[in-house]
Write an enzyme that holds these catalytic residues in place. Structure first.
Site, PDB file in Angstrom:
ATOM      1  N   ASP A  26       1.439  -1.609  -0.214  1.00  0.00           N
ATOM      2  CA  ASP A  26       0.030   0.019   0.215  1.00  0.00           C
ATOM      3  C   ASP A  26       0.688   1.468   0.059  1.00  0.00           C
ATOM      4  O   ASP A  26       2.003   1.127   1.003  1.00  0.00           O
ATOM      5  CB  ASP A  26      -0.605  -0.249   1.308  1.00  0.00           C
ATOM      6  N   ASP A  28      -0.456   5.378   0.991  1.00  0.00           N
ATOM      7  CA  ASP A  28      -0.466   6.331   1.588  1.00  0.00           C
ATOM      8  C   ASP A  28      -0.402   5.127   3.300  1.00  0.00           C
ATOM      9  O   ASP A  28      -1.389   4.556   3.306  1.00  0.00           O
ATOM     10  CB  ASP A  28      -2.031   7.102   1.372  1.00  0.00           C
TER      11      ASP A  28
END
Length: 342
Positions: A26, A28
């Site tokens: 991922d 963010d």
């Protein structure tokens, strides 16, 4: 990873960067926040790549194109190409393309990432409900997305046009804190129309399918900061996961996690990719990990020991997750977490 009830974090004798062929990272809250690299991220990813781990960046944020994301990562010191990036915009574009005719018009409520992904699938982005769209797609459009765009989506959806959403994350981390995410914007249209969108992003199967198709991963490790997207997505895909505590999930939320939100591994940050993960073992009426011992009482979690905070958190998870008939949210674990600085 088994889809049964996980009662303690897993262990690995090898560094995770050697035990898995691909890290599905991922962005963010894991690699960066507010555009700036998270501490230890650049060095950790550089070292993981050096030992042969393939790095793929998998994000529910549909705003930016893969080219823009790759350029940003490269500027941060993490060399990447567009082919290393998988977005929820790509996943939702494939989902739409399977349900509408080739060349169909799609009303876009979001940013350039959605438009590029739709064109890649042979679909035509349009801006108005009056453009006779065959579908509506909604994705994160950033803080500049105007209220009128939600109205445009509502007009089309209320007419019965099929509605799709790149993802349903209610929040998104930023350099200033936690901001409303695409899921909050989706709720606006849901309230106005009473309709339900088809959602593609993590933790749902369309995103996992898109990721595997694009990366070719054989033994992937999902790396994320969110329990309800990254970790649940790994659970749904029957693959292992590493939770890092650099984003939206804190220690208390992890202890209270239901089975589908329990990661295989947990560490403070991306340095966890570079090490083995010690085993959590039963000891007396509690659990030991590294230099820490934890047990669950009737109303609290107790922790004793010294050493790496992540080891103490793993021991606490085992104590909390094995409490019969209730989650750790029923227990007062604040004092134990405070010992770890969490």
């Amino acid at each position: 990873m088994s889809q049964g009830v996980r009662t303690r974090p897993g262990n690995s004798g090898q560094p995770l960067s050697e035990a898995y062929d691909t890290a599905l990272l991922d962005l963010d809250g894991v690699v960066y926040a507010g555009g700036s690299a998270i501490v230890h991220a650049v060095d950790s990813l550089t070292r993981a790549r050096a030992v042969g781990m393939h790095l793929a960046y998998v994000t529910n944020n549909a705003l930016r194109t893969p080219d823009a994301v790759a350029e940003h990562l490269t500027e941060l010191g993490i060399p990447a190409g567009a082919g290393d990036v998988v977005t929820s915009a790509q996943a939702v574009a494939r989902l739409i393309s399977e349900q509408v005719p080739a060349g169909a018009r799609v009303l876009v409520i979001g940013g350039e990432g959605l438009r590029v992904a739709l064109r890649e699938r042979g679909l035509v982005p349009v801006e108005s409900a009056d453009d006779d769209p065959a579908a509506v797609v909604q994705g994160y459009g950033g803080p500049e997305l105007t209220w009128g765009r939600f109205a445009e989506a509502s007009y089309a959806v209320a007419r019965g046009v099929p509605w799709f959403a790149s993802n349903a994350d209610l929040t998104i981390p930023s350099g200033r804190g936690i901001a409303p995410g695409n899921g909050a914007a989706v709720e606006v249209v849901r309230i106005a129309t009473g309709a339900e969108p088809q959602v593609a992003g993590k933790p749902l199967p369309p995103m996992h399918r898109e990721t595997i198709l694009r990366t070719g991963a054989k033994r992937p490790l999902v790396v994320g900061d969110r329990l309800d997207t990254d970790i649940e997505g790994a659970f749904n895909g029957s693959v292992d996961s590493l939770l890092v505590l650099t984003g939206v999930t804190d220690g208390a939320q992890l202890l209270a996690a239901p089975p589908q939100h329990r990661p295989t591994y947990v560490d403070a940050d991306l340095r966890g990719l570079l090490t083995g993960q010690p085993e959590v073992t039963e000891e007396g009426d509690g659990f030991r990990c590294g230099g820490w011992t934890a047990r669950s009482g009737t109303e609290r979690l107790e922790l004793d020991g010294t050493g790496k905070a992540a080891d103490g958190l793993r021991a606490l998870c085992a104590a909390a997750w094995t409490v019969a008939g209730k989650g750790s949210c029923e227990l007062d674990g604040g004092k134990a977490l405070a010992r770890l600085g969490l």
